[in-house]
Structures are given as C-alpha cells and as structure tokens.
Design a protein around this motif. Structure first.
Motif, PDB file in Angstrom:
ATOM      1  N   LEU A  71       0.832  -1.205   0.000  1.00 26.90           N
ATOM      2  CA  LEU A  71       0.000   0.000   0.000  1.00 26.90           C
ATOM      3  C   LEU A  71       0.866   1.255   0.000  1.00 26.90           C
ATOM      4  CD1 LEU A  71      -2.797   1.296   0.171  1.00 26.90           C
ATOM      5  CD2 LEU A  71      -2.641   1.142   2.661  1.00 26.90           C
ATOM      6  N   ASP A  72       1.901   1.285   0.830  1.00 28.28           N
ATOM      7  CA  ASP A  72       2.772   2.457   0.919  1.00 28.28           C
ATOM      8  C   ASP A  72       3.510   2.701  -0.394  1.00 28.28           C
ATOM      9  OD1 ASP A  72       1.984   2.783   3.525  1.00 28.28           O
ATOM     10  OD2 ASP A  72       3.746   1.814   4.392  1.00 28.28           O
ATOM     11  N   VAL A  73       4.044   1.623  -0.979  1.00 26.35           N
ATOM     12  CA  VAL A  73       4.794   1.771  -2.233  1.00 26.35           C
ATOM     13  C   VAL A  73       3.870   2.199  -3.367  1.00 26.35           C
ATOM     14  CG1 VAL A  73       6.130   0.527  -3.985  1.00 26.35           C
ATOM     15  CG2 VAL A  73       6.595   0.148  -1.567  1.00 26.35           C
ATOM     16  N   LEU A  74       2.680   1.593  -3.442  1.00 24.24           N
ATOM     17  CA  LEU A  74       1.744   1.937  -4.505  1.00 24.24           C
ATOM     18  C   LEU A  74       1.264   3.377  -4.364  1.00 24.24           C
ATOM     19  CD1 LEU A  74       0.182   1.035  -6.975  1.00 24.24           C
ATOM     20  CD2 LEU A  74      -1.630   0.203  -5.470  1.00 24.24           C
ATOM     21  N   ALA A  75       1.017   3.820  -3.130  1.00 26.01           N
ATOM     22  CA  ALA A  75       0.576   5.204  -2.913  1.00 26.01           C
ATOM     23  C   ALA A  75       1.663   6.194  -3.331  1.00 26.01           C
ATOM     24  CB  ALA A  75       0.211   5.406  -1.443  1.00 26.01           C
ATOM     25  N   ALA A  76       2.928   5.874  -3.010  1.00 23.75           N
ATOM     26  CA  ALA A  76       4.032   6.745  -3.409  1.00 23.75           C
ATOM     27  C   ALA A  76       4.157   6.803  -4.929  1.00 23.75           C
ATOM     28  CB  ALA A  76       5.330   6.256  -2.780  1.00 23.75           C
TER      29      ALA A  76
END
Length: 304
Positions: free
Chosen positions: A217-222
């Motif tokens: 989730l964090d990587v995709l949001a970034a």
C-alpha cells in the motif's frame, strides 16, 4: 557507500546465505532426532538443553530469513519505483504513459490484475483507462469486473483501501460487486495532482487472500503520486497538441479563403502597417504579398 544496485545484490546474497544456513540447521535437527531414536533404543538420550537450543536456533533463523526476504522485496520495489518514475515522467504520449504505469503497478504489488480509471475532464465521470494482467496481458473493458463501490469510495474520499480478503471483510458484505465477483485481495489508491483526484489505481487477486499488505500500500501510494503527475502532463500535452492542430487547420483554411478572393484585401494594424495582403491586393500595389506585409500602407500607395 553502496548504491542501490549494490545494496540489492548484498541483500540478495545475505538472504540466500540465511536460507542455506536455515536448511543446514534443519538437516542437523532431523539428523539429531534420528540419532535420538537410536540412542533411546540403547537406553541413552541426548541432552534436552541441546535439542531446545537447536530448536531455538531454527526459530531465530526462520525469523531472520523472513526479515531478509521482506527487506529484499521492499528494496526491489523501491528500485522499481525509482527507475520507473523517472521513465514515466519523461513520456508525453497518454497511451504509452498508461501502459508503463500499469506495468509498474503490477510489478510493485504482484497483483493478478490492475486497472486505472480516470475522471473525464468533460463530464467529471470515472472512465476505464487501462488494465493489465500479471502476465502483462492487455485486459479489455470486458474484463473490467471490479468493485465499483471501492473505486468510487477512493475517488470521493481520497483515502486508500486495503483488504486481505474482501469476500469475508465485514466492510464489504453489502457490496454486491465484491461478493458477486468473489474478490479476495484488493488494494486501491487515488491518483492526485495538487490535491485534485483525477482517478484511481485498483489492483486485486480473485483467488488468493493476503496478497497485499501495508508495504504494498505504501509503495503503490508513493508511485501513484508520481504517476498522477505523469498522466496529467500527458493529457495536457495531448490537449494542447490537439488545440494547436485545430488552430493550424483553421489558419490554413482562412489563408486559402483569403487567397482565393478575387478582390484585393489588406489588413492593417493600429499604426497603419500592413499585417496581411492577398495576391490580388499585391498585384494592385505592384509588389509581392510578402513585401507588403510589415510595410506602412502610405509607403505602398502611389504618390498623389
């Protein structure tokens, strides 16, 4: 200092060594257990402390190997994020940008399917834009069987959504699209440009639970933050190019009409300087059209 590539290789080597060591400890444990049975048959036994120490070492190695795998995966994702972001932001063709974004989304998340919906500048409605399968197969609109409820929720609130098993998640029990399609793992993040939500990136796996976690989730949001800018830039460039082509076509049409008129036509600026001159007017003035443009009309007229 190591660069990212060196860190990646170093971590890969560490992970490989940890797995090898864990396997050797496991083999040793199995060997000791086999010997213990033989010793028991002869009235002897291994020290309980030694077996417990070995089991503790097995657990520690298992934990360490898992942590190394997690770091390895995270670094791989960050490498893909860094390299793809620079490439995507260098592109200006909307279909190519969307294709690169989808490829990167699948690579970063390991999703079975990924979709992008974009808000139409004309209507404000969310529209299908692009899709990819895990094998990079181009999915069609007919394959666009996703949870519209989740997509609309992310588009309206701007908050990402993550579930490890949507079919059993209490939040989605009333959502027909989730239950009907038997969706499992779902992750969705907004595409934002200067606070404006221009679309949503949606990924899922219809067969496996627990595919996505907080790391994905964090990587995709970034990545979505950078991808949104690239998509918007490409859309603006395409709109500007279409507008320029329209203006050019109109200009050429006006020029053709201007030249086809049999009467002499001149246009002047506020200072009386010729800004345009058709062939008929140039013939009357006794000069070439290009020579008349930029010349004060008084200098072109015959002396009285």
């Amino acid at each position: 200092m190591f660069d990212n590539t060196e860190r990646f290789h170093a971590l890969s080597t560490t992970h490989a060594h940890a797995r090898e060591l864990a396997q050797r400890v496991s083999d040793l444990a199995q060997l000791l257990r086999a010997h213990q049975e033989v010793l028991l048959q002869r009235g002897m036994n291994l020290s309980p402390a030694s077996l417990e120490s070995l089991r503790a070492l097995e657990r520690q190695l298992e934990t360490f190997t898992g942590q190394a795998l997690g770091l390895h995966t995270e670094l791989r994702q960050l490498q893909a994020l860094a390299s793809s972001t620079a490439l995507i932001n260098a592109l200006l063709d909307p279909p190519e940008v969307l294709a690169r974004v989808m490829d990167t989304v699948i690579e970063l998340t390991g999703a079975e399917r990924g979709f992008i919906v974009l808000r139409s500048p004309a209507t404000g409605e969310l529209e299908f834009a692009a899709a990819r399968g895990i094998d990079r197969e181009q999915l069609s609109r007919a394959d666009f069987t996703i949870s519209s409820t989740i997509v609309n929720q992310v588009a309206s609130t701007g908050a990402p959504e993550l579930t490890s098993n949507a079919s059993s998640d209490p939040r989605y029990q009333s959502h027909e699209s989730v239950i009907g399609f038997a969706l499992r793992s779902i992750i969705a993040v907004p595409l934002k440009v200067q606070g404006e939500i221009i679309g949503v990136v949606y990924c899922d796996n219809r067969f496996l639970s627990g595919v996505f976690g907080q790391r994905e989730l964090d990587v995709l949001a970034a990545f979505a933050n950078q991808a949104a800018v690239a998509i918007q830039n490409a859309r603006l460039y395409e709109a500007a190019r279409a507008r320029l082509a329209e203006v050019k076509a109109t200009s050429e049409l006006m020029t053709n009409i201007f030249e086809s008129v049999a009467s002499g036509i001149l246009t002047l600026d506020r200072d009386g300087v010729v800004s345009s001159c058709n062939t008929a007017a140039a013939a009357i003035l006794g000069c070439q059209p290009d020579a008349a443009v930029g010349t004060p009309l008084a200098d072109l007229l015959p002396a009285s």
